[in-house]
Design a protein around this motif. Structure first.
Motif, short mmCIF file in Angstrom:
data_model
loop_
_atom_site.label_atom_id
_atom_site.label_comp_id
_atom_site.label_asym_id
_atom_site.label_seq_id
_atom_site.Cartn_x
_atom_site.Cartn_y
_atom_site.Cartn_z
N PHE A 188 0.87 -1.21 -0.10
CA PHE A 188 0.15 0.19 0.08
C PHE A 188 0.86 1.21 0.09
CE2 PHE A 188 -2.49 -2.93 2.87
CZ PHE A 188 -3.55 -3.33 1.93
N PHE A 189 0.49 2.32 -0.56
CA PHE A 189 1.04 3.55 -0.53
C PHE A 189 -0.32 4.55 -0.91
CE2 PHE A 189 3.38 7.27 -1.03
CZ PHE A 189 4.25 7.42 -0.09
N SER A 190 -0.49 4.83 -1.93
CA SER A 190 -1.51 5.84 -2.45
C SER A 190 -2.89 5.55 -1.89
CB SER A 190 -1.42 6.15 -3.73
OG SER A 190 -0.29 6.66 -4.23
N SER A 191 -2.90 4.32 -1.78
CA SER A 191 -4.36 3.58 -1.55
C SER A 191 -4.77 3.74 0.06
CB SER A 191 -4.41 2.36 -1.93
OG SER A 191 -3.43 1.52 -1.50
N LYS A 192 -3.53 4.42 0.79
CA LYS A 192 -3.78 4.54 2.20
C LYS A 192 -3.45 6.01 2.45
CE LYS A 192 -4.83 0.36 3.84
NZ LYS A 192 -6.02 0.26 4.66
N PRO A 193 -4.56 6.83 2.63
CA PRO A 193 -4.47 8.33 3.00
C PRO A 193 -4.35 8.40 4.44
CG PRO A 193 -6.76 7.94 2.33
CD PRO A 193 -6.00 6.39 2.06
N SER A 194 -4.25 9.72 4.91
CA SER A 194 -4.03 10.04 6.22
C SER A 194 -5.10 9.35 7.20
CB SER A 194 -4.19 11.50 6.49
OG SER A 194 -3.13 12.05 5.92
N SER A 195 -4.57 8.53 8.17
CA SER A 195 -5.71 8.26 9.38
C SER A 195 -6.09 8.98 10.30
CB SER A 195 -5.16 6.79 9.88
OG SER A 195 -4.86 5.94 8.94
N ALA A 196 -7.14 8.64 11.05
CA ALA A 196 -7.58 9.59 12.06
C ALA A 196 -7.52 8.78 13.41
CB ALA A 196 -8.83 10.33 11.74
N PHE A 197 -7.30 9.29 14.32
CA PHE A 197 -7.56 8.51 15.67
C PHE A 197 -8.55 9.14 16.88
CE2 PHE A 197 -3.70 7.67 13.64
CZ PHE A 197 -3.59 6.14 13.87
N SER A 198 -8.88 8.45 17.74
CA SER A 198 -9.87 9.06 18.60
C SER A 198 -9.32 10.30 19.28
CB SER A 198 -10.27 7.85 19.53
OG SER A 198 -9.33 7.28 20.17
#
Length: 328
Positions: A188-198
């Motif tokens: 994966f690279f482009s298929s995993k944009p920025s994540s968000a956390f609680s």
């Protein structure tokens, strides 16, 4: 203990201690300006932060402020390491079954893991910017742990002692970009944009009996456009527990304080619990009907991810995000 990071126009935000009921917070710059700074010296900062936490819950802090989840960054706005596992192998098995692909037997004994982008997480109430709906926009509701320094080659038993905080994750995936990337053989690279956390990260003791030292035994609730999408139990059907996947991440390298290790999409064999991502629901529809009837997310769609204790109280606060069109 509950910790959060408030937005303050800096890259790493302002560390605050948050009350158990998520109503009050107190700035703790005299102990550590950021969560990363606290983790870098956890043995020294944790007892001091815990004293503030106790006082805050007892109403003995004069400079407490109202805690606003909308003002939060992800607890670590950026991290030295974000390694996401796939601890629920039944989820992997289901996805492969839908495309009539055999699953290697090693998947049940050797954890799957990818190294995600960790330099630019987004806040739990921030929009999810995506350039095109054609990318196949999906959420993934997960749990993650944060470690202190883990030595290379640590056993699962050793790794368990290095888990210092837990939080929730929305690991955004662009499903239509994944096949092309995986076909290149580099992951994966482009298929995993920025994540968000609680909004809030919590110490394991805060979870009581729901945390057994390796798994979190509570449902993770996901709503899509305000309708319940799924609430599978995180402690059920978890093939690889957190100490095991942390040890896997440290197999050939040490992990630095502030390393985040994710569980992967929460998934139960009991399908009545619903799903934690659109891809899984689509796979179930393909198996049942030969084709998917659920679409991926569109601009304007909203996802909310939250976990409640046995009293119905929110533990980590909520991840509540809307997909928006990104224009450079």
């Amino acid at each position: 203990m509950k910790l959060a990071t408030l937005k303050n126009n800096s890259r790493d935000g302002q560390l605050v201690v948050v009350s158990r009921n998520l109503e009050k917070a107190v700035v703790v710059s005299d102990i550590a300006p950021t969560l990363q700074a606290a983790l870098d010296n956890w043995a020294q900062t944790e007892p001091k932060l815990n004293e503030v936490y106790k006082a805050l819950n007892e109403g003995k802090v004069d400079n407490a402020i109202a805690f606003e989840q909308l003002s939060c960054e992800s607890p670590l706005p950026r991290a030295y390491q974000w390694a996401d596992g796939s601890a629920y192998v039944n989820h992997v098995e289901l996805v492969r079954k839908a495309r009539n692909a055999e699953m290697p037997a090693s998947f049940w004994t050797d954890p799957l893991m990818y190294q995600g982008g960790s330099d630019a997480f987004i806040g739990p109430y921030d929009d999810i910017p995506v350039a095109s709906e054609d990318y196949g926009i999906d959420f993934e509701s997960e749990v993650a742990v944060i470690t202190d320094d883990v030595p290379m080659g640590a056993s699962a038993e050793t790794a368990a002692g290095h888990i210092k905080l837990l939080m929730l994750v929305n690991d955004v995936s662009l499903r239509n970009l994944i096949p092309g990337e995986l076909a290149k053989g580099f992951g994966f690279f482009s298929s995993k944009p920025s994540s968000a956390f609680s909004p809030v990260a919590v110490t394991p003791d805060e979870l009581g009996d729901a945390w057994d030292g390796s798994k979190l035994h509570l449902p993770l609730t996901t709503h899509l456009n305000k309708e319940l999408f799924g609430q599978p139990n995180c402690g059920v059907d978890m093939t690889f527990d957190f100490p095991t996947i942390v040890a896997h991440a440290a197999k050939t390298r040490p992990l630095s304080a502030g390393c985040i290790v994710g569980s992967g999409t929460i998934s139960n064999y009991d399908r009545s619990a619903g799903s934690s991502c659109l891809a899984e629901k689509r796979m179930l529809e393909i198996i049942a009907d030969g084709k998917p009837s659920t679409s991926f997310m569109k601009f304007g769609d909203q996802v909310r991810i939250e976990m409640f204790d046995n009293n119905g109280d929110s533990i980590f606060g909520a991840i509540d995000q809307q997909v928006v069109e990104y224009k450079a």
